[in-house]
Design a protein around this motif. Sequence first.
Motif, PDB file in Angstrom:
ATOM      1  N   PHE A 225     -28.824   2.551  42.445  1.00  0.00           N
ATOM      2  CA  PHE A 225     -28.481   1.123  42.598  1.00  0.00           C
ATOM      3  C   PHE A 225     -27.255   0.840  41.750  1.00  0.00           C
ATOM      4  O   PHE A 225     -27.203   1.207  40.571  1.00  0.00           O
ATOM      5  CB  PHE A 225     -29.636   0.217  42.155  1.00  0.00           C
ATOM      6  CG  PHE A 225     -29.347  -1.256  42.352  1.00  0.00           C
ATOM      7  CD1 PHE A 225     -29.750  -1.900  43.513  1.00  0.00           C
ATOM      8  CD2 PHE A 225     -28.649  -1.990  41.400  1.00  0.00           C
ATOM      9  CE1 PHE A 225     -29.469  -3.247  43.723  1.00  0.00           C
ATOM     10  CE2 PHE A 225     -28.353  -3.332  41.597  1.00  0.00           C
ATOM     11  CZ  PHE A 225     -28.764  -3.962  42.758  1.00  0.00           C
ATOM     12  N   ILE A 226     -26.262   0.176  42.354  1.00  0.00           N
ATOM     13  CA  ILE A 226     -25.057  -0.202  41.632  1.00  0.00           C
ATOM     14  C   ILE A 226     -24.837  -1.695  41.802  1.00  0.00           C
ATOM     15  O   ILE A 226     -24.949  -2.224  42.913  1.00  0.00           O
ATOM     16  CB  ILE A 226     -23.832   0.616  42.100  1.00  0.00           C
ATOM     17  CG1 ILE A 226     -22.609   0.310  41.229  1.00  0.00           C
ATOM     18  CG2 ILE A 226     -23.537   0.430  43.576  1.00  0.00           C
ATOM     19  CD1 ILE A 226     -21.471   1.311  41.420  1.00  0.00           C
ATOM     20  N   SER A 227     -24.566  -2.367  40.703  1.00  0.00           N
ATOM     21  CA  SER A 227     -24.418  -3.821  40.703  1.00  0.00           C
ATOM     22  C   SER A 227     -22.953  -4.217  40.847  1.00  0.00           C
ATOM     23  O   SER A 227     -22.110  -3.779  40.068  1.00  0.00           O
ATOM     24  CB  SER A 227     -24.976  -4.403  39.404  1.00  0.00           C
ATOM     25  OG  SER A 227     -24.568  -5.746  39.238  1.00  0.00           O
ATOM     26  N   PHE A 228     -22.671  -5.055  41.862  1.00  0.00           N
ATOM     27  CA  PHE A 228     -21.327  -5.641  41.928  1.00  0.00           C
ATOM     28  C   PHE A 228     -21.395  -7.077  41.397  1.00  0.00           C
ATOM     29  O   PHE A 228     -22.464  -7.672  41.294  1.00  0.00           O
ATOM     30  CB  PHE A 228     -20.761  -5.598  43.351  1.00  0.00           C
ATOM     31  CG  PHE A 228     -21.346  -6.603  44.312  1.00  0.00           C
ATOM     32  CD1 PHE A 228     -20.782  -7.855  44.459  1.00  0.00           C
ATOM     33  CD2 PHE A 228     -22.452  -6.281  45.086  1.00  0.00           C
ATOM     34  CE1 PHE A 228     -21.306  -8.779  45.348  1.00  0.00           C
ATOM     35  CE2 PHE A 228     -22.991  -7.194  45.979  1.00  0.00           C
ATOM     36  CZ  PHE A 228     -22.418  -8.452  46.113  1.00  0.00           C
ATOM     37  N   SER A 229     -20.252  -7.607  41.034  1.00  0.00           N
ATOM     38  CA  SER A 229     -20.148  -8.934  40.413  1.00  0.00           C
ATOM     39  C   SER A 229     -21.091  -9.063  39.216  1.00  0.00           C
ATOM     40  O   SER A 229     -21.818 -10.049  39.086  1.00  0.00           O
ATOM     41  CB  SER A 229     -20.443 -10.039  41.435  1.00  0.00           C
ATOM     42  OG  SER A 229     -19.974 -11.291  40.996  1.00  0.00           O
TER      43      SER A 229
END
Length: 323
Positions: A225-229
């Motif tokens: 899982f990669i978080s943007f913003s």
Amino acid sequence: MNTKKHYIAAPDRYADAADLYRRCGRSGVLLPKVSLGFWHNFGDIDPYQRSRDITHYAFDHGITHFDLANNYGPPYGTAEETMGRLMQEDFAPYRDELFISSKAGYDMWEGPYGNWGSRKYLFASLEQSLRRMHIEYVDLFYSHRYDPETPLEETLQALVDIVRQGKALYVGISRWPLPALKVADKYLRERDVPLLIYQGKLNLLDRSPQEEGVTDYCHEHGIGFISFSPLAQGLLTDRYLNGIPEDSRMSRGSSLSSTELTPDLLQQLQQLNSEAAKRGETLAEMALAWILAQKGVTSVLVGASSVSQLEKNLRCVHAKAFE
């Protein structure tokens, strides 16, 4: 006469590897905890030398993952063109050390085949992306958003075939609802092209992936899982603690509306800033560190408009643990 200095990567760029990298789900891929996003600051409207300085600093400090999309800019496509120029001038010798991602799913060109999730759009868009970036393959290719009209099987089979044709090494999805994520996971796994990673918006102000069960599902099924913003487009920094600065993204109304900074939100930001101060950190450092402390999170995608901003964001790698 060309006086541009030839780029040679820092010899100690992996000195911090033990602290910097995390395994992406149950794959063979290690991603940096902090990845560099090209959503803003890398288009034609931005100074190329600044983009060059930021990417040099990133790579020199172990950030191997550069995240792009077909319509990043502005104008559309120009962030990938910047990446292509960087590849030609600086990063070609280091291609095998880089993990380059791109995406397709939002509007890119006119007509019925330049948007959403059809096989035609995904294949055509990726071909264009590869030409713009002057590379033969991307390490990771995403379906950028869920398409409620195109059959999931069509979108997912396109991703499978893109990998089998060698145009991407891994595939991911971004902002798909949990039921569609489950379908994607099963479909791709059965075809030996497992879903590497899910990209979603997760930050201290927006915990939707957790509330919807996405992060739990990814953690339990070996999906990264990669978080943007992660900084909520600058809200989770010190820029808006005393109102709206004249030179801010919110004052320009580009992608952040002034109506979002309500009195309640301002009070929440000031409270979070006080908590960060107690930890001996800036609000941005604490906000990034909080995401990295969440179960199942592999990496956070940060943008940067300067080297100093990126340097400050990288401090989250060594932040205090959350209790």
